[in-house]
Design a protein around this motif. Structure first.
Motif, PDB file in Angstrom:
ATOM      1  N   PHE A  17     144.581 -42.045  37.068  1.00 34.18           N
ATOM      2  CA  PHE A  17     145.055 -41.113  37.900  1.00 34.18           C
ATOM      3  C   PHE A  17     145.597 -41.459  39.603  1.00 34.18           C
ATOM      4  CE2 PHE A  17     146.534 -37.116  40.657  1.00 34.18           C
ATOM      5  CZ  PHE A  17     148.225 -37.117  40.592  1.00 34.18           C
ATOM      6  N   ILE A  18     144.837 -41.429  40.491  1.00 25.37           N
ATOM      7  CA  ILE A  18     144.835 -42.572  41.604  1.00 25.37           C
ATOM      8  C   ILE A  18     143.415 -42.785  41.179  1.00 25.37           C
ATOM      9  CG2 ILE A  18     144.982 -41.619  44.190  1.00 25.37           C
ATOM     10  CD1 ILE A  18     145.567 -39.908  43.818  1.00 25.37           C
ATOM     11  N   ASN A  19     143.273 -44.004  41.045  1.00 25.88           N
ATOM     12  CA  ASN A  19     142.996 -45.314  40.527  1.00 25.88           C
ATOM     13  C   ASN A  19     142.509 -46.494  41.487  1.00 25.88           C
ATOM     14  OD1 ASN A  19     142.491 -44.884  37.631  1.00 25.88           O
ATOM     15  ND2 ASN A  19     144.251 -46.347  37.013  1.00 25.88           N
ATOM     16  N   ALA A  20     140.977 -46.185  42.098  1.00 21.90           N
ATOM     17  CA  ALA A  20     140.306 -46.998  42.345  1.00 21.90           C
ATOM     18  C   ALA A  20     140.421 -48.484  42.148  1.00 21.90           C
ATOM     19  CB  ALA A  20     138.884 -46.606  42.822  1.00 21.90           C
ATOM     20  N   GLY A  21     140.781 -49.576  43.124  1.00 20.32           N
ATOM     21  CA  GLY A  21     141.252 -50.796  43.237  1.00 20.32           C
ATOM     22  C   GLY A  21     139.239 -51.388  43.276  1.00 20.32           C
ATOM     23  N   GLU A  22     139.496 -52.304  42.375  1.00 21.27           N
ATOM     24  CA  GLU A  22     138.462 -53.589  42.627  1.00 21.27           C
ATOM     25  C   GLU A  22     137.623 -53.578  43.331  1.00 21.27           C
ATOM     26  OE1 GLU A  22     138.114 -54.866  37.009  1.00 21.27           O
ATOM     27  OE2 GLU A  22     139.236 -55.791  38.803  1.00 21.27           O
ATOM     28  N   TYR A  37     134.872 -45.507  43.438  1.00 19.44           N
ATOM     29  CA  TYR A  37     135.946 -44.043  43.292  1.00 19.44           C
ATOM     30  C   TYR A  37     134.957 -43.295  44.071  1.00 19.44           C
ATOM     31  CZ  TYR A  37     137.259 -44.020  38.329  1.00 19.44           C
ATOM     32  OH  TYR A  37     138.324 -44.669  37.412  1.00 19.44           O
ATOM     33  N   GLU A  38     136.588 -43.005  45.340  1.00 21.39           N
ATOM     34  CA  GLU A  38     135.887 -42.209  46.399  1.00 21.39           C
ATOM     35  C   GLU A  38     135.964 -40.467  46.140  1.00 21.39           C
ATOM     36  OE1 GLU A  38     137.822 -44.005  49.969  1.00 21.39           O
ATOM     37  OE2 GLU A  38     135.574 -45.800  50.332  1.00 21.39           O
ATOM     38  N   VAL A  39     135.002 -40.174  46.238  1.00 19.85           N
ATOM     39  CA  VAL A  39     135.642 -38.108  45.543  1.00 19.85           C
ATOM     40  C   VAL A  39     133.985 -37.572  46.635  1.00 19.85           C
ATOM     41  CG1 VAL A  39     135.401 -39.828  42.968  1.00 19.85           C
ATOM     42  CG2 VAL A  39     133.044 -38.693  44.062  1.00 19.85           C
TER      43      VAL A  39
END
Length: 293
Positions: A17-22, A37-39
């Motif tokens: 959905f809001i994909n984290a970058g590599e 992922y920042e969660v």
């Protein structure tokens, strides 16, 4: 306050959905690209990822040097003791404190990505993940939208169900593929029926005298239809077997190429398609033979 809502968790990123970058990462001397992922601290319980070993984030952790990885990360790096392993992400040294179960980003995923979870800062939050009772998801969504309009009447709200998020790309592909194959099916049926009609007409024209003699000798129209239809039935059955085998192989190859996660083509589907083809063919030839006889 809504009893149907089981858990909530703010987050910066979310699956598909809001994909984290590599980001460039490193363990010892091995370099690779990891999706970070920042969660929020309650993210794992909210989305349903089970803790396999170690511990989850502590909301009082101000340094934010701890990370959590999934089982696939541990397996691909062959980490016998993953806890306390140091991972360097873009020059920053981080420590693995926990391992959670794998997740499905979309139907194309082969579980070959390296997923890393970090605790986000509250001022970074962009989305809210909500876990609710499965039977009341639509009702809960309406309640959320109503509350949002009361709190933020001038701001738009976007809500998505997790199933829609995971299946988003697959649904788009499937809609396009279904249109293409439906058109090909109709075209194939029309061309096949017209070809069989022509073959039946030529065959009957060649055997008109034979049909007349059989009728004079007492053969019924139904018997004549069965007799002449026999060779067409054999052709159709052979075509169905060969086409069914080829169709099963090609369709399964197409699905495997598009989706890592998909339902295999069942034998029942192939048999039903073959029966459908035979019925259309015999109906076409029988109509021609019946009218002549």
């Amino acid at each position: 306050e809504n009893p149907k809502i089981e858990r909530t968790s703010p987050s910066v990123h979310h699956f598909a959905f809001i994909n984290a970058g590599e980001r460039l990462a490193q363990i010892s001397s091995y370099k690779f690209k990891a999706t970070v992922y920042e969660v929020g601290k309650d993210y794992f319980a909210t989305v349903g990822l089970k803790l396999k070993s170690g511990k989850l984030f502590n909301e009082h952790d101000s340094l934010q040097r701890d990370i959590i990885v999934d089982e696939n990360f541990v397996r691909r790096h062959q980490l016998a003791e993953p806890l306390e392993t140091k991972v360097i992400v873009e020059g920053e040294t981080l420590t693995i404190i926990g391992v959670v179960s794998n997740h499905l980003t979309d139907l194309e995923s082969h579980n070959t990505e390296y997923y890393v979870y970090r605790l986000a800062k509250p001022n970074q939050y962009q989305i809210l993940i909500i876990r609710a009772e499965a039977a009341t998801l639509s009702e809960t969504e309406r309640v959320i939208q109503q509350q949002w309009k009361k709190l933020f009447p001038g701001k738009p709200l976007r809500t998505d169900f997790q199933q829609e998020i995971v299946y988003q790309e697959a649904n788009m592909y499937n809609r396009n593929l279904s249109r293409i194959f439906f058109f090909m099916t109709i075209l194939g049926c029309v061309l096949s029926a017209s070809g069989l009609y022509s073959m039946a007409s030529l065959n009957i024209h060649r055997r008109t005298k034979e049909i007349g003699v059989r009728k004079v000798l007492g053969a019924s129209v139904l018997n004549i239809v069965k007799l002449i239809n026999l060779e067409f039935a054999l052709i159709l059955l052979t075509a169905s077997v060969l086409g069914g085998w080829g169709g099963h192989f090609l369709t399964d190859a197409l699905l495997s190429d598009l989706y890592a996660q998909h339902i295999s083509v069942s034998v029942i589907a192939v048999i039903l398609c073959g029966m459908f083809v035979v019925l259309i063919g015999l109906a076409t030839t029988s109509l021609t033979i019946w009218s002549t006889a």
